[in-house]
Motif scaffolding. Structure first.
Motif, short mmCIF file in Angstrom:
data_model
loop_
_atom_site.label_atom_id
_atom_site.label_comp_id
_atom_site.label_asym_id
_atom_site.label_seq_id
_atom_site.Cartn_x
_atom_site.Cartn_y
_atom_site.Cartn_z
N VAL A 19 32.65 36.83 -49.74
CA VAL A 19 32.80 35.36 -49.71
C VAL A 19 33.29 34.90 -51.08
CG1 VAL A 19 31.55 33.17 -49.59
CG2 VAL A 19 31.01 34.99 -47.97
N SER A 20 34.31 34.07 -51.08
CA SER A 20 34.83 33.57 -52.36
C SER A 20 33.81 32.67 -53.04
CB SER A 20 36.12 32.79 -52.12
OG SER A 20 36.40 32.00 -53.27
N ASN A 21 33.58 32.92 -54.33
CA ASN A 21 32.67 32.05 -55.07
C ASN A 21 33.33 30.74 -55.46
OD1 ASN A 21 34.28 33.57 -56.98
ND2 ASN A 21 33.02 32.68 -58.58
N VAL A 22 34.64 30.63 -55.20
CA VAL A 22 35.33 29.39 -55.56
C VAL A 22 35.40 28.43 -54.37
CG1 VAL A 22 37.51 28.38 -56.37
CG2 VAL A 22 36.69 30.53 -57.35
N CYS A 23 35.74 28.97 -53.19
CA CYS A 23 35.97 28.06 -52.06
C CYS A 23 35.15 28.42 -50.82
CB CYS A 23 37.45 28.02 -51.70
SG CYS A 23 38.10 29.64 -51.29
N GLY A 24 34.35 29.49 -50.88
CA GLY A 24 33.46 29.82 -49.76
C GLY A 24 34.15 30.48 -48.57
N THR A 25 35.45 30.80 -48.70
CA THR A 25 36.13 31.46 -47.56
C THR A 25 35.56 32.86 -47.34
OG1 THR A 25 38.13 30.22 -48.09
CG2 THR A 25 38.39 32.15 -46.66
N ILE A 26 35.34 33.16 -46.06
CA ILE A 26 34.74 34.46 -45.68
C ILE A 26 35.85 35.44 -45.34
CG2 ILE A 26 33.23 35.61 -44.01
CD1 ILE A 26 31.88 32.85 -43.51
N GLN A 27 35.77 36.64 -45.88
CA GLN A 27 36.77 37.68 -45.55
C GLN A 27 36.27 38.55 -44.39
OE1 GLN A 27 39.51 37.16 -46.79
NE2 GLN A 27 39.07 36.06 -48.68
N PRO A 28 37.19 39.06 -43.59
CA PRO A 28 36.80 39.82 -42.38
C PRO A 28 36.38 41.26 -42.71
CG PRO A 28 39.18 39.71 -42.55
CD PRO A 28 38.65 38.97 -43.75
N ILE A 29 35.18 41.42 -43.25
CA ILE A 29 34.83 42.75 -43.77
C ILE A 29 34.68 43.80 -42.66
CG2 ILE A 29 33.88 42.13 -46.03
CD1 ILE A 29 31.08 42.26 -44.76
N ALA A 30 34.33 43.36 -41.44
CA ALA A 30 34.21 44.35 -40.36
C ALA A 30 35.61 44.90 -40.03
CB ALA A 30 33.58 43.72 -39.13
N GLU A 31 36.60 44.02 -40.02
CA GLU A 31 37.98 44.45 -39.75
C GLU A 31 38.48 45.36 -40.88
OE1 GLU A 31 40.61 41.09 -39.25
OE2 GLU A 31 42.38 42.38 -39.22
N ILE A 32 38.15 45.01 -42.10
CA ILE A 32 38.59 45.83 -43.24
C ILE A 32 37.89 47.20 -43.19
CG2 ILE A 32 38.64 45.98 -45.78
CD1 ILE A 32 38.63 42.81 -45.67
N GLY A 33 36.60 47.17 -42.84
CA GLY A 33 35.85 48.44 -42.71
C GLY A 33 36.47 49.34 -41.65
N ALA A 34 36.85 48.74 -40.52
CA ALA A 34 37.45 49.54 -39.44
C ALA A 34 38.80 50.11 -39.90
CB ALA A 34 37.63 48.66 -38.19
N PHE A 35 39.57 49.30 -40.62
CA PHE A 35 40.87 49.76 -41.14
C PHE A 35 40.64 50.94 -42.10
CE2 PHE A 35 44.26 49.80 -44.26
CZ PHE A 35 45.41 49.66 -43.49
N CYS A 36 39.64 50.80 -42.96
CA CYS A 36 39.34 51.86 -43.93
C CYS A 36 38.97 53.15 -43.20
CB CYS A 36 38.19 51.44 -44.85
SG CYS A 36 38.68 50.22 -46.06
N LYS A 37 38.15 53.01 -42.18
CA LYS A 37 37.71 54.19 -41.45
C LYS A 37 38.93 54.89 -40.83
CE LYS A 37 34.36 55.83 -38.19
NZ LYS A 37 33.68 55.55 -36.96
N GLU A 38 39.78 54.07 -40.23
CA GLU A 38 40.96 54.63 -39.56
C GLU A 38 41.89 55.34 -40.55
OE1 GLU A 38 44.75 52.74 -37.20
OE2 GLU A 38 43.00 51.46 -37.51
N HIS A 39 41.96 54.83 -41.79
CA HIS A 39 42.90 55.39 -42.77
C HIS A 39 42.21 56.26 -43.83
CE1 HIS A 39 45.21 52.15 -40.93
NE2 HIS A 39 46.28 52.84 -41.27
N ASN A 40 40.96 56.61 -43.54
CA ASN A 40 40.22 57.50 -44.44
C ASN A 40 40.12 56.94 -45.88
OD1 ASN A 40 38.75 59.76 -44.82
ND2 ASN A 40 40.51 61.07 -45.32
N LEU A 41 39.83 55.65 -45.97
CA LEU A 41 39.66 55.00 -47.27
C LEU A 41 38.21 54.58 -47.42
CD1 LEU A 41 42.63 52.44 -46.98
CD2 LEU A 41 42.68 54.64 -48.17
N LEU A 42 37.78 54.37 -48.65
CA LEU A 42 36.43 53.84 -48.86
C LEU A 42 36.48 52.32 -48.77
CD1 LEU A 42 35.29 56.01 -51.91
CD2 LEU A 42 34.66 56.29 -49.50
N CYS A 43 35.44 51.75 -48.19
CA CYS A 43 35.35 50.29 -48.11
C CYS A 43 34.23 49.83 -49.05
CB CYS A 43 35.05 49.88 -46.67
SG CYS A 43 34.85 48.09 -46.50
N ILE A 44 34.62 49.03 -50.05
CA ILE A 44 33.65 48.56 -51.06
C ILE A 44 33.58 47.03 -50.97
CG2 ILE A 44 33.04 48.59 -53.51
CD1 ILE A 44 35.06 50.93 -53.82
N VAL A 45 32.37 46.49 -50.91
CA VAL A 45 32.22 45.04 -50.74
C VAL A 45 31.39 44.46 -51.88
CG1 VAL A 45 31.24 43.24 -49.25
CG2 VAL A 45 32.49 45.15 -48.23
#
Ligand SMILES: Cc1ncc(COP(=O)(O)O)c(C=O)c1O
Length: 386
Positions: A148-174
């Motif tokens: 979540v942005s500390n400036v404007c409160g916008t929420i990022q789609p971390i589940a979607e990013i996590g799934a992308f990371c899994k699919e591409h063998n990347l680490l997902c750091i939040v």
């Protein structure tokens, strides 16, 4: 006159009602260290520390209490993770709304040959995830994103990013500084490998305690940035390879962790969803009221969709610093003005370098307080001169 505290994304206030007593009781009646004493008081503290790890693991859907690491704050956690995981030649992707707790360690690492690319966002701060694939390099190792942005409160789609990371063998750091204790997070379900948190914001605990949760696989990949006494395996010169000891040299902030234990129990009883619904209803009231005030521009999401109770505004008739000053001086309303340690987020929002006035509501704010803030902003529209 009682002030209105609307700066909960800097640090929540007041803390959960049980926090101060828990810290006072430990300092007054126990005071034992952990892993360095063998007496009943010390065992009691060790049990409470373990319970706190269990509470965090449950709240955040982490792999195991063993992989819940305590640090002084999320900044330390991010430094430990970034400096322990990346070396020359590695590349990572980051969001365009990162805090300096990410940007400054990354800047240091870039001097040592680590590179990063920024994922573009909409002007409201929503990550454009369709660009992810095109940004990947053969050396990309991870995606790091502020939930979540500390400036404007916008929420990022971390589940979607996590799934992308899994699919591409990347680490997902939040970086969950602005979401832990506010939004539901489940590391395992969301494919998050490392989740960094701080105790003094949405978790309603004291300052000086934070940490990170990680998977077993990643725990073995991170080189420990700090080393020293752990109270365990004292015959070896190397820091132990067991967890959490490997990442926790030195005496921890026991009063802070016990304060966090109390706030986590409180959150568990009240339920983070009911707090979030309350904060969202204040946000809705605030945004609707602001839309009637022509001299202010709201940044980030224009309604309560995909946002938390962090709302940045720009006055069109005066400098943000002047507005924040008058809000405090005349109406006793506490906000935070400026760049909020996140200059790149302001570039996305088009508010760099002037910055914004940020309001951030917490569980303790009321609808009456939001009305008072709106009335004050209304009066300042007409009375404030350039
Ligand atoms: C998104 C984000 N990341 C990191 C931090 C740093 O938090 P701390 O000072 O507790 O390390 C903050 C605090 O403002 C934040 O909002």
């Amino acid at each position: 006159m009682k002030s209105i505290y609307a700066d909960n994304s800097s640090t929540s206030f007041p803390k959960a009602p049980t926090v101060a007593q828990a810290m006072y009781d430990y300092i007054s009646y126990n005071g034992a260290s952990v892993h360095r004493s063998s007496n009943e008081d010390a065992y009691q503290v060790e049990r409470l520390l373990l319970e706190t790890r269990q509470q965090l693991q449950q709240l955040l859907g982490g792999p195991s209490p063993k992989y819940v690491i305590f640090t002084p704050n999320v900044t330390t956690s991010l430094n430990m993770v970034l400096q322990g995981l990346f070396s020359a030649g590695d590349h990572l992707l980051i969001s365009s709304l990162e805090h300096n707790a990410v940007m400054r360690p990354l800047h240091q690492l870039s001097m040592k040959g680590v590179s990063y690319s920024t994922i573009p966002s909409t002007p409201q701060g929503e990550m454009i995830t369709s660009t992810l694939e095109s940004l990947l390099l053969p050396t990309t190792k991870a995606i790091l994103v502020t939930h979540v942005s500390n400036v404007c409160g916008t929420i990022q789609p971390i589940a979607e990013i996590g799934a992308f990371c899994k699919e591409h063998n990347l680490l997902c750091i939040v970086d969950a500084a602005q979401s832990a204790g506010i939004l539901p997070i489940h590391m395992k379900d969301m494919n998050i490998d490392i989740l960094c948190f701080t105790g003094h914001k949405g978790l309603l605990g004291p300052q000086g305690v934070g940490g990170f949760l990680l998977t077993k696989d990643v725990a073995h990949q991170i080189h420990p940035l700090l080393t020293g006494g752990t109270g365990s395996f004292s015959h070896t010169i190397e820091i132990p390879t067991t967890f959490p000891d490997r990442f926790e040299p030195g005496t921890p902030n026991i009063p802070g962790i016990l304060g966090l234990h109390a706030s986590l129990s409180y959150l568990n009883t009240v339920g983070i969803d009911s707090i979030y619904q309350h904060e969202l209803s204040l946000t809705k009231q605030f945004i609707c009221g602001l839309q009637e005030l022509p001299k202010y521009t709201i940044h980030g999401m224009p309604n309560i969709h995909n946002r938390t109770a962090v709302i940045s505004i720009s006055p069109n008739h005066c400098d943000p610093a002047e507005l924040a000053h008058n809000l405090e001086e005349t109406y006793h309303i506490i906000t935070r003005v400026g760049l909020h340690c996140a200059p790149t987020a302001h570039q996305v929002l088009g508010t760099y370098p002037r910055g914004t006035v940020r309001f951030s509501f917490g569980y303790h704010n009321t609808a009456d307080e939001v009305d008072t803030i709106l009335n004050s902003l209304d009066l300042l529209q007409t009375t404030q001169l350039l």
